[in-house]
Design an enzyme around this catalytic site. Structure first.
Site, PDB file in Angstrom:
ATOM      1  N   GLN A  64       0.826  -1.212   0.000  1.00  0.00           N
ATOM      2  CA  GLN A  64       0.000   0.000   0.000  1.00  0.00           C
ATOM      3  C   GLN A  64       0.859   1.259   0.000  1.00  0.00           C
ATOM      4  O   GLN A  64       0.465   2.286  -0.563  1.00  0.00           O
ATOM      5  CB  GLN A  64      -0.929   0.010   1.214  1.00  0.00           C
ATOM      6  CG  GLN A  64      -1.988  -1.061   1.164  1.00  0.00           C
ATOM      7  CD  GLN A  64      -2.809  -1.005  -0.114  1.00  0.00           C
ATOM      8  OE1 GLN A  64      -3.494  -0.032  -0.383  1.00  0.00           O
ATOM      9  NE2 GLN A  64      -2.716  -2.045  -0.920  1.00  0.00           N
ATOM     10  N   GLU A  76      -8.856   1.102   5.585  1.00  0.00           N
ATOM     11  CA  GLU A  76      -9.381   0.600   4.308  1.00  0.00           C
ATOM     12  C   GLU A  76      -9.125  -0.903   4.218  1.00  0.00           C
ATOM     13  O   GLU A  76     -10.020  -1.677   3.910  1.00  0.00           O
ATOM     14  CB  GLU A  76      -8.683   1.331   3.165  1.00  0.00           C
ATOM     15  CG  GLU A  76      -9.095   0.832   1.787  1.00  0.00           C
ATOM     16  CD  GLU A  76      -8.231   1.416   0.673  1.00  0.00           C
ATOM     17  OE1 GLU A  76      -8.653   1.350  -0.490  1.00  0.00           O
ATOM     18  OE2 GLU A  76      -7.129   1.926   0.969  1.00  0.00           O
ATOM     19  N   HIS A  77      -7.876  -1.315   4.460  1.00  0.00           N
ATOM     20  CA  HIS A  77      -7.520  -2.737   4.455  1.00  0.00           C
ATOM     21  C   HIS A  77      -7.006  -3.122   5.843  1.00  0.00           C
ATOM     22  O   HIS A  77      -6.154  -2.429   6.403  1.00  0.00           O
ATOM     23  CB  HIS A  77      -6.390  -3.015   3.442  1.00  0.00           C
ATOM     24  CG  HIS A  77      -6.689  -2.545   2.058  1.00  0.00           C
ATOM     25  ND1 HIS A  77      -6.224  -1.339   1.559  1.00  0.00           N
ATOM     26  CD2 HIS A  77      -7.389  -3.128   1.063  1.00  0.00           C
ATOM     27  CE1 HIS A  77      -6.644  -1.206   0.310  1.00  0.00           C
ATOM     28  NE2 HIS A  77      -7.346  -2.270  -0.015  1.00  0.00           N
ATOM     29  N   HIS A  79     -54.334  14.857   2.997  1.00  0.00           N
ATOM     30  CA  HIS A  79     -53.935  13.498   3.337  1.00  0.00           C
ATOM     31  C   HIS A  79     -55.080  12.784   4.050  1.00  0.00           C
ATOM     32  O   HIS A  79     -55.392  11.618   3.756  1.00  0.00           O
ATOM     33  CB  HIS A  79     -52.699  13.516   4.259  1.00  0.00           C
ATOM     34  CG  HIS A  79     -51.401  13.763   3.555  1.00  0.00           C
ATOM     35  ND1 HIS A  79     -51.107  14.940   2.927  1.00  0.00           N
ATOM     36  CD2 HIS A  79     -50.315  12.962   3.386  1.00  0.00           C
ATOM     37  CE1 HIS A  79     -49.898  14.875   2.416  1.00  0.00           C
ATOM     38  NE2 HIS A  79     -49.389  13.673   2.672  1.00  0.00           N
TER      39      HIS A  79
END
Length: 873
Positions: A696, A765-766, A858
């Site tokens: 990385q 992330e990892h 409504h």
């Protein structure tokens, strides 16, 4: 100012930095290859509190010494051989020669320091009589500084003997105290400082100048040995009144002083107390100083600080503090007017305006002028200089910039013997050890751990200022803007069209068979994993008799997939984004990727685009690519959702466009630079750990890698560090690795639970678990983009071929976002189906709630139906 005492630290631990040391303001550390990276973090982090002297005798590389000077070391203590090289580029006043017994009596010592301001250092002296005799012979005036440390535990008399000869004693921090009553076995700091002080007054009082941190004189007072010791003991301003004895400043008025530092003037007959003044001011007349009120910048800072706390509502200054865009606009406006000013008066006028608005921004962020000055001081200590050219955004705006390259080309015009200014490469440091800083998590406070785990800062404000004009240009000018930006940013000068449409010519997909096989295998694994995520059938729930609710899936029709192409070719990203789009059944798939210089796209990406059934490839990168996908151009189809990683400009562009209602586009997730966190215990293979970290780190200099060790012995930790450096040096992208490792860190823990808790705090992330029984630890994981379990699961398999998706949340967004998966490409629709009985069952509740909310239409939509049903009875 002279230095009366220097404290030496045995380890670079924040816990050793006691308030007592900051009163001295000068720290001595010894740096070796093992703690170099730690020192390069420690010095800048504590630069605002201390002046650092560094013993570099154990460092084999002069480059490492240079990096310490660049980091903020005020002086380096070097050997004779090191000194010869350093003197060529470092000011003599920042050099100290270590006196070694092997040459201290020889002529080359005299030769090395003759007619220079190089200091001398007697290292761990044993014979005190010899060194004091030598100092008396050397003299006490008109000479460079002399430092001396002790090879034994010195007495107070030993240390005072050095100080009285106007040399600076270096004493271990743990041997010093400011409170002799509490620590009677230690050496009193006050007595050591006073040993270097002289007084020619009959009462022996010492003239004392009191200043603030900016160096502005608050007043003149007197000190005695008792008052100096009491000031150090209490950490406040305590002086000697000639009438009333000890004078505790502010004891009655409330205008107390927080002691910052004590030092001496050059002759040792005047003390300087640096303080933080509280209350109305220093003077008994309630003015800031005994010489009147603050003026100029100090007055402005005081005023702005006061206005920040209690600015009148609606005042201009209050607006500036609350309206960031207004303040930003004023700073840029005044900067431009300063650049245009010509006369001395105009320049002074415009500079004053610019400083006012700039200091307002600083005050709003809690930044003082002293913080700015400390940064200026830190930069002045660098021995390696940048080229100094303007950024491309500003360069050449008036056509007059002279680049450093031009200066270098004209170097032969320099005067004979002149030295060219030193320059830094525009990239990252290309020498020195490649080693992550170490940090013991058990000895740290939660705040310190938070600081250690911070990602490299993303300059969002600066980036948005660049990105938004690009987006607007693409929106207004379409393909013409894309082609211009391709020429400007990607150097694709000959690009004729911004889009390559399917079907893609086979000649654009010529690849080696082994590459085709690898892509095909990865394609199939990714397809199988995402096919397994498919939701089958429609979810149907009868919430009450006659009321049936359903949920069903539909693909997002048009998706734009951004494939980075900056520092690496990434067909893997094309697979990770394109295959799930194909499986989900998206009707239109558009890829975007930066073109090569010849205007083409890498054949690997074209091949993947062909396999996933993409309709087109947009030949663009950066913010311009995502803008084209969001708005559409003459040839680029508009999409409904943009997916894919990218640099800070791509991420900023995606975030901007997702908030622009006219673009009507969503994004997969925010994303930052790539990152990995590896947890390793004693069973981890050092080579495996290092390889995972580097996989990385090589992505980019803004990537970050974290290693968390669990109960690792020192030899195992060193083995990982050695493997990291060995493998890094063999990589073609080693310079990028250096930049990444520079802001990466190793955290030491004792248990798996502690390690995973830190990992969850970081939300990587990892996440790689190289630990015993790794599968069991997964239950502890709360925040991570993707987890890689066990020694045989490198992160690389997830990047390419295992089947999981590698487009993952970074920068801590794993706390809120999932990585890309099949659900990223679909949306869920719901339906309601009621029978007559169902409407009767639920209608009363609906009508009552509509009545509460005063939404009559409504209520009537239900009431009319119920009335009709009743009429049919």
């Amino acid at each position: 100012m002279s230095v009366p005492l220097v404290a030496s630290l045995n380890s670079l631990s924040e816990s050793e930095l006691t308030p007592a040391l900051s009163f001295l303001g000068h720290i001595f550390i010894t740096v070796n290859p093992e703690n170099l990276n730690e020192a390069l973090t420690f010095i800048p982090k504590n630069f605002h509190r201390f002046t650092f002297s560094v013993n570099v005798a154990a460092l084999p590389s002069v480059d490492d010494t240079r990096s310490l000077l660049n980091a903020g070391a005020a002086r380096v203590f070097a050997t004779y051989d090191q000194l010869q090289t350093l003197q060529l580029e470092v000011n003599d006043s920042r050099l100290v020669l270590i006196l070694d017994p092997s040459y201290q009596s020889k002529e080359k010592v005299v030769e090395a320091i003759s007619d220079t301001s190089v200091g001398l250092y007697a290292h761990k002296i044993i014979d005190l009589d010899f060194i004091t005799g030598w100092l008396k012979e050397y003299g006490s005036s008109d000479r460079p500084p002399v430092f001396a440390s002790f090879g034994y535990t010195p007495s107070l008399e030993d240390v005072e003997a050095i100080g009285k000869l106007t040399a600076t004693p270096i004493v271990a921090a743990e041997e010093l105290t400011v409170d002799l009553e509490k620590e009677p076995s230690k050496l009193p700091v006050g007595d050591i400082i006073l040993a270097a002080v002289t007084s020619d007054r009959q009462d022996k009082l010492i003239s004392t100048l009191v200043t603030d941190e900016a160096g502005i004189a608050l007043g003149l007072v007197y000190s005695s040995p008792e008052s100096v010791k009491e000031s150090l003991k209490t950490g406040t301003g305590v002086y000697q009144s000639r009438k009333r004895g000890l004078w505790y400043k502010g004891a009655t008025s409330g205008a107390v002083q927080e002691l910052v530092r004590i030092d001496l003037d050059c002759d040792g007959d005047c003390l300087r107390f640096v303080v933080r003044q509280k209350g109305k001011g220093f003077c008994h007349l309630e003015t800031a100083t005994c010489f009147g009120e603050y003026r100029g910048l100090s007055h402005l800072q005081k005023t702005l600080t006061s206005r920040k706390e209690s600015a009148p509502a609606g005042s201009y200054t209050a607006r500036l503090f609350s309206d960031e865009k207004l303040l930003q606009a004023k700073i840029m406006e005044e900067a431009e007017e300063l650049c245009q000013a010509k006369t001395k008066e105009e320049i002074a006028f415009e500079a004053a305006d610019l400083i006012y608005f700039a200091l307002t921004k600083c005050t709003g962020a809690g930044v003082t002028f002293q913080d700015i000055e400390r940064n200026l001081d830190a930069k002045s200590l660098k021995v390696t200089r940048r080229k100094g050219d303007a950024k491309e955004k500003w360069a050449g705006k008036d056509g007059t910039q002279t680049s450093s390259e031009k200066i270098e080309k004209e170097g032969d015009k320099l005067a004979p013997g002149a030295v060219k200014p030193a320059t830094e490469p525009s990239g990252v440091k290309t020498d020195g050890r490649i080693k992550m800083a170490r940090f013991n998590s058990k000895a740290a406070t939660p705040k310190e751990l938070e600081e250690v785990l911070k990602r490299p800062a993303q300059r969002t404000g600066d980036i948005m200022g660049i990105v938004t004009p690009i987006i607007e240009s693409v929106r207004q000018r379409g393909d013409a803007a894309l082609i211009e930006y391709a020429a400007k940013f990607d150097k694709a000068v000959g690009l004729k069209s911004a889009v390559l449409n399917a079907p893609f010519p086979s000649e654009l997909m010529q690849l080696p068979q082994e590459t085709i096989d690898a892509i095909d295998l990865s394609f199939e694994n990714i397809r199988k994993f995402h096919e397994g995520q498919r939701e089958t059938g429609t979810l149907v729930v009868e919430t009450m008799p006659g009321v049936k609710c359903s949920r069903f899936v539909r693909p997002i029709e048009r998706v734009g997939l951004y494939i980075p192409g900056g520092t690496a070719v990434l067909p893997s990203t094309a697979l990770m984004l394109g295959v799930p789009a194909l499986v989900a059944g998206c009707k239109r798939i558009i890829l975007a990727s930066p073109p090569r210089k010849d205007g083409s796209v890498t054949p690997e990406i074209v091949y993947v685009a062909h396999k996933v059934g993409a309709d087109a490839i947009v030949l663009a990168g950066g913010a311009q690519a995502v803008a084209a996908l969001a708005y559409g151009t003459e040839t680029v189809p508009k999409v409904d959702k943009i997916l894919g990683p990218g640099n800070q400009f791509v991420t900023a562009g995606k975030m901007f466009l997702s908030n622009d209602t006219s673009a009507s586009v969503s994004i997969d997730m925010p994303a930052g630079p790539s990152e990995v966190l590896v947890v390793a215990d004693s069973e981890a293979n050092p080579a495996f750990v290092a390889s995972d970290l580097l996989s990385q780190a090589e992505h980019g200099v803004d990537s970050q890698v974290i290693l968390i060790t669990v109960g690792l012995a020192e030899e195992k930790l060193v083995a990982i560090e050695e493997e990291l450096e060995k493998q890094a040096l063999a990589l073609p992208r080693v310079d990028i690795v250096r930049g990444s490792i520079a802001h990466s860190v190793t955290l030491q823990t004792d248990t798996i639970e502690e390690a995973i808790e830190l990992s969850n705090q970081y939300a990587p992330e990892h996440l790689i678990l190289q630990i015993k029984d790794a599968a069991k630890a997964v239950d502890l994981v709360q925040h991570a983009g993707s987890v890689f379990i066990g020694h045989w699961t490198p992160e690389s398999v997830g990047d390419y071929s295992a089947g999981v998706n590698h487009s993952l949340p970074t920068y801590g967004y794993a706390r809120q976002y999932s990585g890309v998966n099949l659900a990223t490409y679909v949306k869920h629709l719901t339906s309601s189906e009621l029978t007559e009985q169902g409407l009767r069952n639920v209608g009363g509740a609906v009508m009552q709630l509509a009545k509460v909310e005063e939404l009559e239409a409504h209520r009537r939509a239900v009431g009319i139906r119920l009335e009709w049903l009743d009429s049919q009875k």
